[in-house]
Each structure stands twice: as structure tokens, then as C-alpha cells.
Motif scaffolding. Structure first.
Motif, mmCIF file in Angstrom:
data_model
loop_
_atom_site.group_PDB
_atom_site.id
_atom_site.type_symbol
_atom_site.label_atom_id
_atom_site.label_comp_id
_atom_site.label_asym_id
_atom_site.label_seq_id
_atom_site.Cartn_x
_atom_site.Cartn_y
_atom_site.Cartn_z
ATOM 1 N N UNK A 104 0.858 -1.178 0.000
ATOM 2 C CA UNK A 104 0.000 0.000 0.000
ATOM 3 C C UNK A 104 0.898 1.233 0.000
ATOM 4 N N UNK A 105 0.506 2.218 -0.795
ATOM 5 C CA UNK A 105 1.319 3.433 -0.947
ATOM 6 C C UNK A 105 0.413 4.651 -0.837
ATOM 7 N N UNK A 106 0.881 5.645 -0.085
ATOM 8 C CA UNK A 106 0.103 6.874 0.095
ATOM 9 C C UNK A 106 1.055 8.058 0.113
ATOM 10 N N UNK A 107 0.708 9.096 -0.666
ATOM 11 C CA UNK A 107 1.508 10.322 -0.684
ATOM 12 C C UNK A 107 0.579 11.522 -0.692
ATOM 13 N N UNK A 108 0.898 12.504 0.133
ATOM 14 C CA UNK A 108 0.135 13.741 0.183
ATOM 15 C C UNK A 108 1.084 14.917 -0.013
ATOM 16 N N UNK A 109 0.638 15.913 -0.779
ATOM 17 C CA UNK A 109 1.428 17.110 -1.038
ATOM 18 C C UNK A 109 0.712 18.323 -0.444
ATOM 19 N N UNK A 110 1.491 19.256 0.066
ATOM 20 C CA UNK A 110 0.944 20.494 0.615
ATOM 21 C C UNK A 110 1.702 21.665 0.007
ATOM 22 N N UNK A 111 0.975 22.611 -0.603
ATOM 23 C CA UNK A 111 1.583 23.773 -1.246
ATOM 24 C C UNK A 111 1.191 25.046 -0.523
ATOM 25 N N UNK A 112 2.161 25.929 -0.387
ATOM 26 C CA UNK A 112 1.869 27.228 0.195
ATOM 27 C C UNK A 112 1.204 28.145 -0.822
ATOM 28 N N UNK A 113 1.526 27.959 -2.122
ATOM 29 C CA UNK A 113 0.967 28.796 -3.190
ATOM 30 C C UNK A 113 1.135 28.040 -4.498
ATOM 31 N N UNK A 114 0.272 27.038 -4.721
ATOM 32 C CA UNK A 114 0.466 26.097 -5.810
ATOM 33 C C UNK A 114 0.567 26.785 -7.161
ATOM 34 N N UNK A 122 -0.801 31.729 -9.196
ATOM 35 C CA UNK A 122 -2.174 32.165 -9.007
ATOM 36 C C UNK A 122 -3.071 31.009 -8.597
ATOM 37 N N UNK A 123 -2.482 29.993 -7.997
ATOM 38 C CA UNK A 123 -3.255 28.838 -7.552
ATOM 39 C C UNK A 123 -3.724 29.013 -6.125
ATOM 40 N N UNK A 124 -4.177 27.900 -5.533
ATOM 41 C CA UNK A 124 -4.685 27.962 -4.178
ATOM 42 C C UNK A 124 -3.550 28.061 -3.175
ATOM 43 N N UNK A 125 -3.814 28.778 -2.109
ATOM 44 C CA UNK A 125 -2.834 28.891 -1.033
ATOM 45 C C UNK A 125 -3.147 27.869 0.052
ATOM 46 N N UNK A 126 -2.077 27.360 0.692
ATOM 47 C CA UNK A 126 -2.204 26.337 1.733
ATOM 48 C C UNK A 126 -3.108 25.204 1.244
ATOM 49 N N UNK A 127 -2.721 24.628 0.126
ATOM 50 C CA UNK A 127 -3.521 23.636 -0.580
ATOM 51 C C UNK A 127 -2.955 22.241 -0.342
#
Length: 430
Positions: A104-114, A122-127
Motif C-alpha cells: 500500500x502506498x500513500x503520498x500527500x502534497x501540501x503547497x503554500x501557493x500552488x 495564481x493557484x490555491x494557497x495552503x492547498x
């Protein structure tokens, strides 16, 4: 002496009784401490989850990105420079069973300003986004994983933010891969067709732009996409051929704002349609041991299944900057190709060059003729490993495109554009 003898005898008797009672009590020990053990069966970084036979690897990465964008098709509302810090964390759990490997594999990404397309930050912040989440058991793969159409993007695709046109989607799927020996394998994958749609709708739609960029108003899914791939892996490289089937189905009517007052006041009737498209492609990889490098090329043709060309990666799809004639795009077709050459100049310095081209047309778009997009992009980057786990990379990229029977809405009357990007990324992986 008599009294002394009596006291000693009494003490000895009490001690004997206490010893006899103590012999009936359970003996207790300190519980053994179960230390974390290294699991070497799947490579470095894995350890046994205490009390189980499952091996787990936890990894993470921080990416600090700094970019500048320029060229035609921008207006004052666009960011010409962009900053984004992305954090990644992943969990890889594996267990050997009598039926094969359970993973099983799981990965999550978090962007401050994607970063979004070529429009910069111009993407979402804290996404927060799920990058992957899947289960593998023997030849079965189930969950949210990279599409099995092609392998360039999943295994290579070594640009930083530079673009290319290939299948780049992570989709919900259910797939089975059979191994035949000699490096041959075949995969049949049932994939969510909604994940393979090329987005281009703006809602509410501005005046003069009631059509969807790359397709009509999509309806609900009836039939999922079917993807098949035959692959051959050898020490010198790999070859693969792949094919996919995709359903395009129109949806409900919708309203537009005809006088640009922010109120949707005119209903647009969507012509009912249910069509099936397809895509075919091939991928080739040659390894270059002299520079610890590689050369990989992937090309595809599609009719009614434009996502498999990477049509959603074009500048116009990412920036949504086109004035479309009223109407609807029925079926699109075209082809795309991507090539990458990479290797090491020194053990610490890696260089990568990527070039890509896409050519698409859409029938019955307007009375002017078929609407089409042709776009070429090239990117180059250098990555230097400062110390193990720390890398610094720089990249430049250029895109040229042309629109048949269309225009960029910020530059009315223009049907071509030139864009560039330049930036750097600092990466710490652990």
C-alpha cells in the motif's frame, strides 16, 4: 535459654509459612522491549512495524520554488513571478505473502501557493492534495495511481515546471498486470473516465465565450475508460505500446451572462451526444551507461480522447485565454510527441533537456473551419547535489503556439503566442 529457644522457633515457623505462601504466588518479569528492526528485503529505509511482518518506509521532501514568467497572452491580473513551497510525505508499506507482495502506498502534497500552468503563482494557497493512494497485491493495482497509458511521465518527466504533452494524469483505476518472463508484461486497466476529461469550462461563462475550450459540457459517466499496455523491459532500456477507449457524453443545459452584469440570463441548449473515442501510443527508452543517462521518447494519436495527448497541458488550456465562437466542440483529434535526454556531467551534476509538440483540431467548431491548437515547448535544467539529500536546480523553458480560427482574449486578433519561464528549486529529501 528456654525463652530464647521459643522466640527463635516462632520466627523460624513464621518464615517457613511465608515461604510456603510465596511459592504459591505467580512470578512476574519485566516485559521484553520490542525494538524496531531494519527490513532489508525491499531496499534501504524500510523497517518492520513492531509486532508485524510488514515493512514500512516513511519519506518526505521539501521543495522551495522561485519562478518568473513572460511572453504574450498575459494581462495585468497575472503574476509574472511566483513563489511556492511544497511539502511531500509518503508511506510505503509492504508484506510478503503466499500469494505475492502486498503493498500500500500513500503520498500527500501540501503547497503554500500552488503554481498553476504558465500563470505563475495564481493557484490555491495552503492547498493539500492527494498525490497517490493505491493498493497492490500480486499483479493487481487498485486505487488512485498514475494512468497505465504510457510510462514517460510516471518514470521520467524530469522537468521542474517546464511543460510537455503526454499522459500525466493520476486517476482512480482498477488494473491487473501479468508477467510473462523475459521482461514482457501486459496490463489491462479500467480507469475513471471523468479523470481523463480535458477541462476548459468557465462558469459563469463570460460574454462571447459560451463554448467549452476543449469539449462540450460533459455529462455523467456511463462507461469507464479501458486502457491496455504491452511492455518489454531489458537491461538496455524499455519498449511499450498502449491503447485507450474513452466515452464523451454531453450533459445538461446551462446559462450564460449575455450582458456581462454578473447574472446568468440566457439558457444554452446542449446538443445531446454520446460518442466513443480512442487513443494509441508507443514509448521507447534507451539507457546510456557512459553518462548514467537515458533517452526516452513517447508519442500518441487520439480521436475523441484528447486527454491522452496531454491536451490539458497546453498554455491555452492552463491559462483559459481564448475567445471561442458560440457553439460546441464535438470531436477532437490530433497527435503529440515528447522526448527527453538526460545524464550526468559529473557525479553531482545532472542535465536534462525535454522537447514536446502537440497538434490538435476540432470539427464543427464554427463556420470558419476546424478549430485547432499547435504548440511546441522546450525546457532544460541542471541539478546539482550539494550533499546527500540536498539538491539545487535551475531551469529555463520556452513555448510557441498557434491557434487556428481563434484568438487570445487579452490580445484580440492574434492567433500565435510566445512564452518563457525561468526559475530555480531547492529540494531537501529525507
Amino acid at each position: 535459654m528456654t525463652m530464647k529457644s521459643v522466640l527463635l522457633g516462632a520466627a523460624a515457623g513464621i518464615a517457613a509459612i511465608g515461604a510456603a505462601q510465596a511459592a504459591d504466588l505467580p512470578m512476574t518479569k519485566g516485559e521484553a522491549v520490542e525494538y524496531v528492526k531494519v527490513c532489508s528485503a525491499f531496499g534501504p529505509g524500510f523497517f518492520y512495524i513492531p509486532g508485524t511482518d510488514t515493512c514500512l518506509k516513511i519519506g518526505g521532501e521539501i521543495r522551495a520554488k522561485y519562478y518568473a514568467f513572460g511572453g504574450t497572452g498575459y494581462n495585468r491580473n497575472d503574476n509574472r513571478s511566483a513563489f511556492d513551497t511544497q511539502a511531500r510525505v509518503w508511506f510505503d508499506a509492504r508484506t510478503e505473502t503466499d500469494w505475492g507482495l502486498l503493498r500500500s502506498y500513500f503520498q500527500i502534497n501540501a503547497d503554500s501557493n500552488r503554481l498553476v500552468g504558465r500563470g505563475g503563482g495564481d493557484g490555491r494557497r495552503n492547498d493539500f492534495t492527494i498525490d497517490k493512494a493505491f493498493i497492490q497485491f500480486g499483479g493487481l493495482t487498485a486505487g488512485y495511481a498514475h494512468s497505465f497509458f504510457g510510462f514517460y511521465d510516471n518514470e521520467y518527466g524530469d522537468t521542474l515546471e517546464g511543460n510537455y504533452y503526454a499522459q500525466t494524469k493520476t486517476v482512480n483505476l482498477l488494473a491487473y498486470t501479468a508477467q510473462f518472463g523475459g521482461g514482457f508484461s501486459a496490463t489491462l486497466s479500467i480507469e475513471d473516465g471523468r479523470d481523463h476529461r480535458v477541462e476548459g469550462t468557465r462558469d459563469p461563462v463570460p460574454v462571447g465565450n459560451p463554448a467549452v475550450l476543449y469539449g462540450y459540457r460533459e455529462g455523467g459517466q456511463q462507461v469507464p475508460d479501458v486502457v491496455a499496455q504491452l511492455r518489454w523491459d531489458q537491461s538496455w532500456g524499455s519498449l511499450a505500446v498502449q491503447a485507450a477507449g474513452h466515452q464523451s457524453r454531453s450533459g445538461t443545459d446551462y446559462s450564460i451572462d449575455t450582458n456581462d452584469d454578473g447574472i446568468a440570463d440566457t439558457n444554452v441548449v446542449v446538443r445531446r451526444s454520446n460518442k466513443y473515442g480512442y487513443a494509441v501510443g508507443a514509448t521507447g527508452l534507451i539507457k546510456i551507461p557512459a553518462i548514467d543517462g537515458w533517452f526516452v521518447v513517447e508519442g500518441q494519436y487520439a480521436d475523441g480522447a484528447l486527454d491522452y495527448l496531454g491536451a490539458g497541458n497546453t498554455f491555452v488550456a492552463q491559462s483559459d485565454r481564448f475567445v471561442n465562437a458560440a457553439g460546441r466542440v464535438d470531436a477532437g483529434k490530433g497527435w503529440s510527441i515528447t522526448g527527453e535526454l538526460g545524464g550526468h556531467i559529473t557525479p553531482q551534476l545532472q542535465a536534462v533537456l525535454v522537447g514536446s509538440y502537440i497538434d490538435t483540431t476540432f470539427d464543427r467548431f464554427s463556420d470558419l473551419g476546424d478549430y485547432g491548437i499547435k504548440e511546441f515547448t522546450i525546457s532544460g535544467n541542471l541539478t546539482y547535489t550539494v550533499v546527500k539529500g540536498l539538491k539545487v536546480a535551475g531551469e529555463v523553458g520556452y513555448t510557441h503556439g498557434k491557434v487556428d480560427h481563434g484568438a487570445i482574449d487579452t490580445l484580440p486578433g492574434r492567433d500565435s503566442y510566445n512564452n518563457w519561464l525561468a526559475g530555480m528549486r531547492i529540494t531537501r529529501q529525507f
